[in-house]
Motif scaffolding. Structure first.
Motif, PDB file in Angstrom:
ATOM      1  N   VAL A 193       0.874  -1.185   0.000  1.00  0.00           N
ATOM      2  CA  VAL A 193       0.000   0.000   0.000  1.00  0.00           C
ATOM      3  C   VAL A 193       0.907   1.229   0.000  1.00  0.00           C
ATOM      4  CG1 VAL A 193      -1.501   1.405   1.475  1.00  0.00           C
ATOM      5  CG2 VAL A 193      -2.035  -1.000   1.129  1.00  0.00           C
ATOM      6  N   LEU A 194       0.579   2.172  -0.874  1.00  0.00           N
ATOM      7  CA  LEU A 194       1.319   3.444  -0.939  1.00  0.00           C
ATOM      8  C   LEU A 194       0.347   4.583  -0.659  1.00  0.00           C
ATOM      9  CD1 LEU A 194       3.786   5.249  -1.811  1.00  0.00           C
ATOM     10  CD2 LEU A 194       2.935   5.043  -4.151  1.00  0.00           C
ATOM     11  N   ALA A 195       0.777   5.570   0.114  1.00  0.00           N
ATOM     12  CA  ALA A 195      -0.046   6.774   0.336  1.00  0.00           C
ATOM     13  C   ALA A 195       0.882   7.981   0.363  1.00  0.00           C
ATOM     14  CB  ALA A 195      -0.830   6.662   1.642  1.00  0.00           C
ATOM     15  N   THR A 196       0.794   8.841  -0.649  1.00  0.00           N
ATOM     16  CA  THR A 196       1.651  10.025  -0.679  1.00  0.00           C
ATOM     17  C   THR A 196       0.794  11.280  -0.517  1.00  0.00           C
ATOM     18  OG1 THR A 196       1.590  10.189  -3.112  1.00  0.00           O
ATOM     19  CG2 THR A 196       3.373   8.906  -2.175  1.00  0.00           C
ATOM     20  N   PHE A 197       1.160  12.114   0.439  1.00  0.00           N
ATOM     21  CA  PHE A 197       0.500  13.403   0.718  1.00  0.00           C
ATOM     22  C   PHE A 197      -0.986  13.223   1.059  1.00  0.00           C
ATOM     23  CE2 PHE A 197       3.773  14.119  -2.650  1.00  0.00           C
ATOM     24  CZ  PHE A 197       4.739  14.661  -1.825  1.00  0.00           C
ATOM     25  N   VAL A 198      -1.297  12.192   1.823  1.00  0.00           N
ATOM     26  CA  VAL A 198      -2.689  11.885   2.135  1.00  0.00           C
ATOM     27  C   VAL A 198      -2.968  11.872   3.642  1.00  0.00           C
ATOM     28  CG1 VAL A 198      -4.508  10.117   1.947  1.00  0.00           C
ATOM     29  CG2 VAL A 198      -3.039  10.575   0.007  1.00  0.00           C
ATOM     30  N   VAL A 199      -2.077  11.271   4.446  1.00  0.00           N
ATOM     31  CA  VAL A 199      -2.429  11.051   5.863  1.00  0.00           C
ATOM     32  C   VAL A 199      -2.702  12.348   6.621  1.00  0.00           C
ATOM     33  CG1 VAL A 199      -1.325   8.786   6.088  1.00  0.00           C
ATOM     34  CG2 VAL A 199      -0.002  10.856   6.586  1.00  0.00           C
ATOM     35  N   GLY A 200      -2.109  13.451   6.170  1.00  0.00           N
ATOM     36  CA  GLY A 200      -2.351  14.743   6.830  1.00  0.00           C
ATOM     37  C   GLY A 200      -3.796  15.186   6.708  1.00  0.00           C
ATOM     38  N   MET A 201      -4.551  14.574   5.783  1.00  0.00           N
ATOM     39  CA  MET A 201      -5.946  14.959   5.583  1.00  0.00           C
ATOM     40  C   MET A 201      -6.912  14.070   6.360  1.00  0.00           C
ATOM     41  SD  MET A 201      -5.898  15.608   1.500  1.00  0.00           S
ATOM     42  CE  MET A 201      -7.597  16.123   1.555  1.00  0.00           C
ATOM     43  N   LEU A 202      -6.384  13.066   7.016  1.00  0.00           N
ATOM     44  CA  LEU A 202      -7.268  12.109   7.695  1.00  0.00           C
ATOM     45  C   LEU A 202      -7.454  12.484   9.166  1.00  0.00           C
ATOM     46  CD1 LEU A 202      -5.783   8.802   6.195  1.00  0.00           C
ATOM     47  CD2 LEU A 202      -7.628  10.235   5.278  1.00  0.00           C
ATOM     48  N   GLU A 203      -8.634  12.176   9.714  1.00  0.00           N
ATOM     49  CA  GLU A 203      -8.931  12.448  11.126  1.00  0.00           C
ATOM     50  C   GLU A 203      -8.006  11.661  12.035  1.00  0.00           C
ATOM     51  OE1 GLU A 203     -11.013  14.343  13.030  1.00  0.00           O
ATOM     52  OE2 GLU A 203     -11.153  15.410  11.117  1.00  0.00           O
ATOM     53  N   ASP A 204      -7.795  10.389  11.685  1.00  0.00           N
ATOM     54  CA  ASP A 204      -7.000   9.500  12.536  1.00  0.00           C
ATOM     55  C   ASP A 204      -5.919   8.829  11.681  1.00  0.00           C
ATOM     56  OD1 ASP A 204      -5.988   7.637  14.280  1.00  0.00           O
ATOM     57  OD2 ASP A 204      -7.792   6.400  14.340  1.00  0.00           O
ATOM     58  N   PRO A 205      -4.828   9.576  11.411  1.00  0.00           N
ATOM     59  CA  PRO A 205      -3.805   9.049  10.495  1.00  0.00           C
ATOM     60  C   PRO A 205      -3.180   7.750  10.996  1.00  0.00           C
ATOM     61  CG  PRO A 205      -3.379  11.357  11.045  1.00  0.00           C
ATOM     62  CD  PRO A 205      -4.488  10.918  11.935  1.00  0.00           C
ATOM     63  N   ALA A 206      -2.907   7.653  12.312  1.00  0.00           N
ATOM     64  CA  ALA A 206      -2.262   6.433  12.829  1.00  0.00           C
ATOM     65  C   ALA A 206      -3.210   5.237  12.680  1.00  0.00           C
ATOM     66  CB  ALA A 206      -1.858   6.628  14.287  1.00  0.00           C
ATOM     67  N   GLY A 207      -4.500   5.480  12.912  1.00  0.00           N
ATOM     68  CA  GLY A 207      -5.495   4.407  12.757  1.00  0.00           C
ATOM     69  C   GLY A 207      -5.545   3.924  11.317  1.00  0.00           C
ATOM     70  N   ALA A 208      -5.450   4.861  10.365  1.00  0.00           N
ATOM     71  CA  ALA A 208      -5.470   4.476   8.946  1.00  0.00           C
ATOM     72  C   ALA A 208      -4.241   3.632   8.619  1.00  0.00           C
ATOM     73  CB  ALA A 208      -5.517   5.722   8.062  1.00  0.00           C
ATOM     74  N   VAL A 209      -3.085   4.028   9.166  1.00  0.00           N
ATOM     75  CA  VAL A 209      -1.858   3.249   8.907  1.00  0.00           C
ATOM     76  C   VAL A 209      -2.018   1.837   9.460  1.00  0.00           C
ATOM     77  CG1 VAL A 209       0.601   3.057   9.497  1.00  0.00           C
ATOM     78  CG2 VAL A 209      -0.335   5.257   8.750  1.00  0.00           C
ATOM     79  N   ASP A 210      -2.628   1.719  10.651  1.00  0.00           N
ATOM     80  CA  ASP A 210      -2.890   0.388  11.222  1.00  0.00           C
ATOM     81  C   ASP A 210      -3.715  -0.452  10.249  1.00  0.00           C
ATOM     82  OD1 ASP A 210      -1.647   0.085  13.658  1.00  0.00           O
ATOM     83  OD2 ASP A 210      -3.182   1.223  14.731  1.00  0.00           O
ATOM     84  N   ASP A 211      -4.788   0.151   9.741  1.00  0.00           N
ATOM     85  CA  ASP A 211      -5.668  -0.588   8.824  1.00  0.00           C
ATOM     86  C   ASP A 211      -4.928  -1.009   7.555  1.00  0.00           C
ATOM     87  OD1 ASP A 211      -7.670  -0.226  10.641  1.00  0.00           O
ATOM     88  OD2 ASP A 211      -8.640   1.436   9.563  1.00  0.00           O
ATOM     89  N   TRP A 212      -4.070  -0.118   7.036  1.00  0.00           N
ATOM     90  CA  TRP A 212      -3.337  -0.447   5.813  1.00  0.00           C
ATOM     91  C   TRP A 212      -2.330  -1.566   6.084  1.00  0.00           C
ATOM     92  CZ3 TRP A 212      -2.265   5.435   4.615  1.00  0.00           C
ATOM     93  CH2 TRP A 212      -3.485   6.044   4.279  1.00  0.00           C
ATOM     94  N   CYS A 213      -1.716  -1.544   7.277  1.00  0.00           N
ATOM     95  CA  CYS A 213      -0.782  -2.633   7.646  1.00  0.00           C
ATOM     96  C   CYS A 213      -1.542  -3.956   7.700  1.00  0.00           C
ATOM     97  CB  CYS A 213      -0.126  -2.360   9.007  1.00  0.00           C
ATOM     98  SG  CYS A 213       1.084  -1.014   8.963  1.00  0.00           S
ATOM     99  N   ASP A 214      -2.761  -3.922   8.281  1.00  0.00           N
ATOM    100  CA  ASP A 214      -3.569  -5.149   8.354  1.00  0.00           C
ATOM    101  C   ASP A 214      -3.949  -5.613   6.949  1.00  0.00           C
ATOM    102  OD1 ASP A 214      -3.402  -4.972  11.074  1.00  0.00           O
ATOM    103  OD2 ASP A 214      -5.396  -4.069  11.339  1.00  0.00           O
TER     104      ASP A 214
END
Ligand SMILES: C[S@@+](CC[C@H](N)C(=O)[O-])C[C@H]1O[C@@H](n2cnc3c(N)ncnc32)[C@H](O)[C@@H]1O
Length: 230
Positions: A121-142
């Protein structure tokens, strides 16, 4: 208007201009090439890009997986996806889907157009726009699971010795490129809030994965972190 509706309206209206910046900013092509390489893909693999925007990374990802692989770009803004679709029309194994990166319309074991799972999974210039960036990273790792790779690239304040003028320009870019109804835009120091979100996302990737890339690009303003799940 909700935050996500406002972001879609903003990126929809500025799709053409954003596309120019996304492709022509000095140093950006090299960064995209490095980000795609950090996904550690092999020919035939499947990679998902979250918040793919106008598709500037998609040709680099296609190069890594070759004609046998699968590239899926996901974004919730229709006009940027139309642009992404146009720039990848020559490839029949690059698909763009409208959807939310925090609830991606792909399943670990059920990827459209392939019978294998998701390798990166790749995400460039996106996590700064999310409410819960760490939670999104967790989901992408899963989503990628063991031996998969997650790669993040984000613009945050430079920590280099020449940082002050670079950071002043960065602060102006953050204000101008933030959807007007987003909370960030009205904060006195929107770049600090953005830094917090980006720090949280990159820190979570470090916690969850073994680092495969940890680099800075474009005058130290862009951080690239790649992690392989064990
Ligand atoms: C700054 S642009 C980056 C686009 C692309 N990744 C690039 O590197 O050029 C952010 C993109 O993320 C998308 N986005 C933001 N939040 C999203 C979400 N929750 N789900 C899907 N797309 C999202 C926006 O529509 C926009 O196209």
């Amino acid at each position: 208007m909700t935050g996500s509706e406002s972001a879609q309206e903003f990126y929809g209206r500025w799709a053409r201009l954003y596309d120019l910046i996304a492709r022509r900013t000095p140093g950006i092509a090299r960064l995209r090439e490095r980000a795609a390489a950090a996904c550690r893909l092999e020919p035939g693999d499947t990679v998902v890009e979250m918040g793919c925007g106008t598709g500037a990374n998609l040709p680099f990802l296609r190069e890594q997986v070759g004609p046998e692989g699968t590239v899926i770009g996901i974004d919730f803004t229709r006009p940027v996806l139309e642009r992404a679709h146009a720039v990848t029309a020559e490839y029949d194994n690059v698909h763009v889907l409208q959807g939310d990166a925090t609830q991606p319309p792909v399943d670990r074991g059920d990827v459209p157009g392939t019978d294998s799972g998701i390798d990166a999974v790749l995400a460039t210039f996106v996590v700064g726009m999310l409410e819960d960036p760490a939670g999104a990273v967790d989901d992408w790792c899963d989503l990628v699971g063991s031996d998969g790779t997650v790669v993040l690239a984000n613009a945050a304040r430079s920590r280099e010795w020449y940082a002050p003028p670079v950071n002043a320009v960065f602060r102006a870019i953050v204000v101008l490129s933030t959807p007007p109804t987003a909370q960030l835009r009205y904060e006195t120091d929107p770049h600090l809030r953005l830094d917090e979100k980006i720090d949280a996302a990159h820190a979570r990737l470090h916690e969850r994965a073994v680092a495969v890339a940890d680099e800075t690009h474009i005058f130290g303003v862009v951080r690239l972190t790649g992690g392989r799940l064990e």
